[in-house]
Design a protein around this motif. Structure first.
Motif, mmCIF file in Angstrom:
data_model
loop_
_atom_site.group_PDB
_atom_site.id
_atom_site.type_symbol
_atom_site.label_atom_id
_atom_site.label_comp_id
_atom_site.label_asym_id
_atom_site.label_seq_id
_atom_site.Cartn_x
_atom_site.Cartn_y
_atom_site.Cartn_z
ATOM 1 N N ALA A 1 -8.886 1.942 -7.170
ATOM 2 C CA ALA A 1 -8.483 3.354 -7.185
ATOM 3 C C ALA A 1 -8.626 3.978 -8.568
ATOM 4 O O ALA A 1 -8.944 5.156 -8.683
ATOM 5 C CB ALA A 1 -7.045 3.508 -6.688
ATOM 6 N N ALA B 1 5.470 8.094 1.821
ATOM 7 C CA ALA B 1 4.948 6.739 1.629
ATOM 8 C C ALA B 1 6.054 5.789 1.171
ATOM 9 O O ALA B 1 6.130 4.644 1.627
ATOM 10 C CB ALA B 1 3.793 6.750 0.625
ATOM 11 N N ALA C 1 0.995 3.766 -3.181
ATOM 12 C CA ALA C 1 0.560 5.148 -2.929
ATOM 13 C C ALA C 1 1.668 6.137 -3.261
ATOM 14 O O ALA C 1 1.420 7.180 -3.887
ATOM 15 C CB ALA C 1 0.112 5.299 -1.479
ATOM 16 N N LEU D 1 0.832 -1.200 0.000
ATOM 17 C CA LEU D 1 0.000 0.000 0.000
ATOM 18 C C LEU D 1 0.871 1.257 0.000
ATOM 19 O O LEU D 1 0.623 2.196 -0.763
ATOM 20 C CB LEU D 1 -0.931 -0.008 1.210
ATOM 21 N N GLY E 1 4.031 11.415 -1.178
ATOM 22 C CA GLY E 1 4.567 10.315 -1.987
ATOM 23 C C GLY E 1 5.917 9.852 -1.477
ATOM 24 O O GLY E 1 6.170 8.651 -1.323
ATOM 25 N N TRP F 1 -5.296 -2.084 -6.807
ATOM 26 C CA TRP F 1 -5.253 -0.618 -6.932
ATOM 27 C C TRP F 1 -5.870 -0.192 -8.269
ATOM 28 O O TRP F 1 -6.666 0.743 -8.335
ATOM 29 C CB TRP F 1 -3.811 -0.122 -6.834
#
Length: 108
Positions: free
Chosen positions: A78, A40, A16, A12, A37, A74
Motif C-alpha cells: 500500500a 473498519a 485500514a 486488514l 476508518g 501493508w
C-alpha cells in the motif's frame, strides 16, 4: 470463527481503519476518511471477538503476530516501501510466537 480466517480479516480491518485516521491526521486527507476508518475499526473489534478461545487476552496476544505481518505487507503493497531483512526476521519471530500461542498444548 476459526482464527486463521478471523485474524487476517481483523488485521486488514484494523490497518485500514488506522491508516484512514493516519491519512486524515498526518497526510491531510479529508475528514470524511474517518467514517470508513471508524467502520473498519468496529469490524476489527467484531472479528477479533469471533475467535473461539477461553480468554480474550490469548486471542489478542496471538493476533499480535498476524498484525505485525499484515502491517509489513501493508507497508510494502500500500505504501510502496519494500521490507528489509530486519522486517522479515522480526515478522518471522512474531509469527512463530503466534503459532506457539495458538497451537500450544492446553490443560483441559
Amino acid at each position: 470463527m476459526p482464527a486463521f480466517i478471523a485474524y487476517p480479516l481483523a488485521a486488514l480491518a484494523e490497518i485500514a481503519g488506522c491508516f484512514a485516521i493516519w491519512s486524515w491526521w498526518r497526510l491531510g486527507a479529508p475528514p470524511l476518511w474517518l467514517v470508513p476508518g471508524i467502520g473498519a475499526l468496529m469490524a476489527f473489534g467484531w472479528l477479533l471477538a469471533q475467535v473461539d478461545t477461553v480468554a480474550a487476552g490469548r486471542a489478542f496476544a496471538a493476533y499480535g503476530g498476524v498484525y505485525v505481518a499484515a502491517s509489513v505487507l501493508w507497508m510494502w503493497f500500500a505504501e510502496g516501501v519494500r521490507p528489509d531483512k530486519w522486517d522479515a526476521v522480526g515478522t518471522a519471530v512474531c509469527l512463530f510466537g503466534t503459532a506457539i500461542i495458538l497451537m500450544g498444548p492446553r490443560n483441559a
